[in-house]
Design a protein around this motif. Structure first.
Motif, PDB file in Angstrom:
ATOM      1  N   SER A 178       0.823  -1.338   0.129  1.00  0.00           N
ATOM      2  CA  SER A 178       0.182   0.066  -0.053  1.00  0.00           C
ATOM      3  C   SER A 178       0.803   1.179  -0.165  1.00  0.00           C
ATOM      4  O   SER A 178       0.636   2.216  -0.366  1.00  0.00           O
ATOM      5  CB  SER A 178      -0.959  -0.051   1.331  1.00  0.00           C
ATOM      6  N   ASP A 223      -5.589  -1.037  -5.091  1.00  0.00           N
ATOM      7  CA  ASP A 223      -5.017  -1.585  -4.101  1.00  0.00           C
ATOM      8  C   ASP A 223      -5.912  -2.873  -3.059  1.00  0.00           C
ATOM      9  O   ASP A 223      -7.016  -2.532  -2.497  1.00  0.00           O
ATOM     10  CB  ASP A 223      -4.766  -0.588  -2.978  1.00  0.00           C
ATOM     11  N   GLU A 224      -5.870  -4.095  -3.427  1.00  0.00           N
ATOM     12  CA  GLU A 224      -6.628  -5.259  -3.018  1.00  0.00           C
ATOM     13  C   GLU A 224      -8.130  -4.957  -3.444  1.00  0.00           C
ATOM     14  O   GLU A 224      -8.819  -4.691  -2.278  1.00  0.00           O
ATOM     15  CB  GLU A 224      -6.352  -5.265  -1.530  1.00  0.00           C
TER      16      GLU A 224
HETATM   17 MG    MG Z   1      -2.111  -2.509   1.992  1.00  0.00          MG
END
Ligand code: MG
Ligand code: ATP
Lengths: 299, 321
Positions: free
Chosen positions: B55, B176-177
């Motif tokens: 991240s 991000d995910e």
């Molecule tokens: Mg993360």
């Protein structure tokens, strides 16, 4: 494109968000009682010129300390009796509501602006800004409100403006502390990052993305500080350092009546009761708002 | 040679963390000398365990966090030198948690329209039309326009987040995910949507995930990250077909457990993820590596590049002299 649209069948059975909110608001007894009292006092204040039977400043020295109508010696001419200068007590009480509400509202507004601004900056920017803001808050907390108010009012005189300014400039600490903590929490959330990633200006992020999300807490604090300001104003008036005669301030009415309280107890009981009712109602509304805004009550 | 669309060159980012009252502040190296290239039209998968710095890389690429050293280049020009809004027009995020990435006080319509308003695109009516068109494109019913995020399901929320990211027609999406907060049944819908949108709009993705199945499904190239460094990078088929770093091998082996897709499964590596405040000496992976040699303890492994694949491991360094 193979994207199915959601029918949202699971939501059809639920009542709308507005209906749910209405049900919760009307179901909260404390909030409803407080709101009703405040609305009544507000109406009395706004309609005072039409509701008041007499001029609140008109003296009639032949009719001094007349008891209220429920007393054997009372009459409907002055339903709540008269004070030591023969002024109609009901009229003074009605006009006094204006002063209390004005002071409570203005002081809460001024302190709200100061405290919220400071707390938003401290919570959003952190680091140095936070350190400076925390120092200012600590300094303010180190000053005893009543003593500072007494000193300033004693030096600068006790006009309505000065009392509002002094209270507004002294009661912002709670706003600042709560806003700072809430802002700090909200600014970590992804929607703030998303707003920054779309190129939003800092001012826009703070005012449009963060502030609306901490408003609930601020409104609750505003009620606390409003009640606080009204009581402090009453205390200052009682000590003779608040607004000056002949203004029909409720605290001042208590102060002026205190010499007569043994033979004419209503002169302090009536304005005292009015103050008590107003502050109680504001606190009920504040508590109610806090309950209604609590996340665990939210659907 | 044209520069890559987006490039990180030897980027480092550390955080000062206080270990407690009266304790010395310590430096946590979240990203430690990472170089990455994102070519136009590709999907670069970035995988690694929680806390390895994925991240942080995403935030730096979005311009939300400045790197401490190294450079991030958008078509050869430094991100730091570019106007924030200009970068925002080209790179947009999709975050992991659609419950925190949408402002709960705003309607879906207002959320999706925000980038248009910030960039001053179109008038009210035009923006409204564009929002409805985008909602249709990501599979949101028009009646949701006036809904608040709290009234939407997780999948619907993520669609709103995707619509917001795409409304200004960016070229790069940093995801991000994007599916790890969603139900398994909804995950594939969102992934398919992302896949369709990429094809239709010619987008470039950086897809961060700790779910290797997701990455295998989507990515054209994969970078494996461990404790702030990229330890292996290769084309998707190469990496999944013939992993070279022991860490990648362990990750792949763990996917073959009966329950794939439930976050990062047990890596079978025994020892827990090391404390990033005290990274191991030499190769950061050596305490958990089944093939560790005495050399690994003392010397950081050199990077070897071959045919566009890159790996940092003493074993591979020995094999390819
Ligand atoms: Mg993360
Ligand atoms: N603002 C910050 N302050 C201090 N430490 C931070 C900060 N942001 C990240 N870190 C630390 O940096 C490291 C990498 O964090 P990062 O969020 O990039 O990990 P991640 O790979 O995205 O993990 P996850 O899979 O859990 O999302 C972690 O050890 C984290 O604790």
């Amino acid at each position: 494109m193979t994207v199915e649209t959601f029918s949202g069948a699971e939501r059809i059975l639920e009542p709308s968000a507005g209906a749910l909110l209405r049900r919760r608001v009307f179901g909260h007894a404390g909030f409803m009682i407080g709101a009703a009292i405040i609305l009544a006092i507000l109406a009395a204040a706004l309609l005072a010129p039409w509701l008041a039977p007499h001029d609140p400043y008109a003296q009639d020295l032949t009719r001094r300390l007349v008891p209220p109508v429920w007393d054997a010696k009372g009459s409907w001419l002055d339903p709540l009796g008269t004070d030591q200068l023969g002024r109609d007590y009901l009229s003074r009480l009605l006009f006094g509501a204006r002063i209390s509400l004005l002071i409570g509202f203005s002081a809460a507004l001024i302190s709200g602006l100061i405290g919220t601004g400071l707390g938003l900056c401290a919570g959003y920017f952190g680091g140095r800004v936070d350190m400076v803001a925390s120092f200012v808050v600590t300094t303010r907390l180190a000053m005893p409100v009543v003593l500072v108010a007494l000193a300033v009012v004693a030096l600068a005189g006790g006009s309505l403006h000065i009392v509002v300014a002094v209270l507004g400039l002294l009661l912002w600490d709670r706003f600042a502390v709560v806003t700072r903590a809430a802002t700090h929490q909200v600014r970590q959330l992804d929607y703030v990052a998303a707003a920054r990633a779309t190129g939003c200006s800092t001012a826009r992020i703070i005012l449009a993305e963060i502030l609306p999300n901490i408003m609930n807490a601020l409104i609750v604090i505003a009620t606390i500080e409003m009640a606080n300001a009204i009581l402090l104003d009453a205390a200052l008036s009682f000590l003779g350092l608040g607004v000056q005669p002949p203004l029909p301030d409720w605290g001042l009415m208590v102060a002026e009546g205190k010499e007569y309280m043994f033979f004419s107890p209503w002169v302090i009981a009536i304005p005292g009761l009015a103050l008590f009712t107003l502050v109680l109602a504001i606190n009920l509304v504040g508590d109610g708002l806090r309950d209604l805004a609590a996340p665990e009550n939210r659907n | 040679m044209t520069p890559p669309l987006l490039e990180m060159r030897d980027v480092t980012r550390s955080f000062e963390v206080s270990a407690g009252l009266l304790r010395r502040r310590r430096t946590l190296r979240a990203v430690n000398g990472v170089s990455l290239r994102l070519e136009k039209g590709e999907v670069l998968g970035l995988v690694g365990e929680s806390g390895c710095g994925k991240s942080t890389i995403a935030k730096m690429l979005l311009g939300l966090l400045p790197p401490q050293s190294g450079a991030i280049l958008l078509e050869g020009r430094s991100l730091a030198a570019l106007d924030r809004k200009a970068v925002a027009r080209r790179i947009q995020p999709v975050f992991q948690d659609p419950y925190s990435s949408l402002n709960p006080r705003k309607t879906v319509g207002a959320i999706i329209a925000l980038p248009l308003r910030v960039h001053g695109i179109g008038d009210r009516r035009e923006r409204r039309a564009r929002v409805f068109a985008m909602m249709d494109r990501v599979g949101l019913a028009p009646r949701l326009h006036a809904s608040f995020p709290s009234q939407l399901s997780g999948g619907q929320r993520q669609r709103v987040a995707i619509a917001r990211a795409l409304i200004t027609a960016p070229e790069i999406l940093i995801c991000d995910e994007p599916t790890s907060a969603l139900d398994v049944s909804v995950q594939s819908q969102i992934l398919n949507l992302l896949q369709d949108l990429r094809r239709e709009l010619g987008l470039t993705y950086l897809l961060i995930s700790h779910n290797l199945a997701v990455v295998e499904h989507m990515a054209t190239r994969v970078a494996v990250m461990y404790l702030g460094r990229i330890v292996e990078e290769a084309a998707s088929e190469t990496l999944f077909g013939r992993p070279r770093h022991p860490y990648t091998e362990a990750l792949l082996a763990s996917v073959l457990t009966p329950e794939p897709g439930l976050g990062l499964p047990d890596t079978g590596l025994g020892a827990a993820f090391p404390n990033p405040l005290e990274p191991p000496s030499g190769c950061a992976f050596h305490p958990r590596c089944p093939k560790a040699m005495p050399l690994c303890r003392g010397t950081p492994p050199p990077a070897r590049s071959k045919d566009g694949a890159r790996v940092e491991c003493h074993l591979c360094a020995a094999a390819v002299p």
